[in-house]
Design a protein around this motif. Structure first.
Motif, mmCIF file in Angstrom:
data_model
loop_
_atom_site.group_PDB
_atom_site.id
_atom_site.type_symbol
_atom_site.label_atom_id
_atom_site.label_comp_id
_atom_site.label_asym_id
_atom_site.label_seq_id
_atom_site.Cartn_x
_atom_site.Cartn_y
_atom_site.Cartn_z
ATOM 1 N N GLY A 79 -53.421 28.891 48.343
ATOM 2 C CA GLY A 79 -53.449 29.812 49.467
ATOM 3 C C GLY A 79 -53.902 31.218 49.122
ATOM 4 N N ALA A 80 -53.609 31.646 47.900
ATOM 5 C CA ALA A 80 -53.942 33.019 47.520
ATOM 6 C C ALA A 80 -55.225 33.115 46.691
ATOM 7 C CB ALA A 80 -52.773 33.635 46.746
ATOM 8 N N TYR A 81 -55.402 32.211 45.752
ATOM 9 C CA TYR A 81 -56.612 32.251 44.928
ATOM 10 C C TYR A 81 -57.786 31.565 45.611
ATOM 11 C CZ TYR A 81 -54.467 34.246 40.784
ATOM 12 O OH TYR A 81 -53.865 35.091 39.910
ATOM 13 N N CYS A 82 -57.524 30.430 46.229
ATOM 14 C CA CYS A 82 -58.608 29.641 46.838
ATOM 15 C C CYS A 82 -58.821 30.058 48.282
ATOM 16 C CB CYS A 82 -58.289 28.149 46.753
ATOM 17 S SG CYS A 82 -58.191 27.522 45.093
ATOM 18 N N THR A 83 -59.087 31.323 48.473
ATOM 19 C CA THR A 83 -59.353 31.827 49.812
ATOM 20 C C THR A 83 -60.728 31.351 50.270
ATOM 21 O OG1 THR A 83 -60.284 33.849 48.913
ATOM 22 C CG2 THR A 83 -57.923 33.875 49.431
ATOM 23 N N VAL A 84 -61.057 31.634 51.480
ATOM 24 C CA VAL A 84 -62.338 31.196 52.035
ATOM 25 C C VAL A 84 -63.515 31.719 51.210
ATOM 26 C CG1 VAL A 84 -63.815 31.291 54.068
ATOM 27 C CG2 VAL A 84 -61.356 31.013 54.343
ATOM 28 N N ASP A 85 -63.375 32.905 50.631
ATOM 29 C CA ASP A 85 -64.481 33.486 49.875
ATOM 30 C C ASP A 85 -64.306 33.408 48.353
ATOM 31 O OD1 ASP A 85 -62.436 35.313 49.745
ATOM 32 O OD2 ASP A 85 -63.660 37.039 50.275
ATOM 33 N N TRP A 86 -63.512 32.455 47.868
ATOM 34 C CA TRP A 86 -63.273 32.356 46.428
ATOM 35 C C TRP A 86 -64.574 32.159 45.653
ATOM 36 C CZ3 TRP A 86 -64.540 28.273 43.316
ATOM 37 C CH2 TRP A 86 -64.785 27.049 43.922
ATOM 38 N N THR A 139 -56.380 26.521 52.571
ATOM 39 C CA THR A 139 -57.187 26.865 51.415
ATOM 40 C C THR A 139 -58.672 26.849 51.744
ATOM 41 O OG1 THR A 139 -57.659 26.297 49.115
ATOM 42 C CG2 THR A 139 -57.288 24.467 50.601
ATOM 43 N N GLY A 140 -59.435 27.591 50.964
ATOM 44 C CA GLY A 140 -60.880 27.590 51.098
ATOM 45 C C GLY A 140 -61.544 26.592 50.170
#
Length: 109
Positions: free
Chosen positions: A18-25, A77-78
């Protein structure tokens, strides 16, 4: 399955997904593995062991590709395992678990 329950049940996994794999990771990392290295590199051995246990519980509770996809959708997640890693969701989860175990083993060396 709701987000609040998942974040309580799997706090380390939620942080990763949820925090690292955001939409713009993809703007920050060349590959998913580089993202994992950054996220896991900040964890001590105890935290790595906790995420390893969480990933094992997730694999047991969500044993199919469809179940894992629903879980990832709920988390928001992204990361898309098929698109981003070329692996099915079940294969991706297994790869992620091996990645974490490799880091734990490396800390033992």
């Amino acid at each position: 399955m709701d987000l609040e329950s998942l974040t309580k049940q799997y706090p380390h996994s939620w942080t990763l997904m949820g925090a690292y794999c955001t939409v713009d990771w993809r703007d920050e990392y060349e590959t998913a593995e580089r993202l994992y290295d950054d996220a896991f590199g900040r964890m001590n051995r105890g935290e790595l062991e906790e995420i390893d246990a969480e990933l094992g519980a997730i694999a047991a509770e969500y044993p199919t590709d469809d179940a894992i996809e629903r879980l990832l959708d709920t988390i928001g997640t992204g990361l898309d395992p098929s698109l981003d890693t070329g692996r099915t969701p079940v294969q991706w989860l297994g790869d992620l678990r091996r990645h974490v175990r490799g880091l734990i083993d490396a800390r033992d060396a």
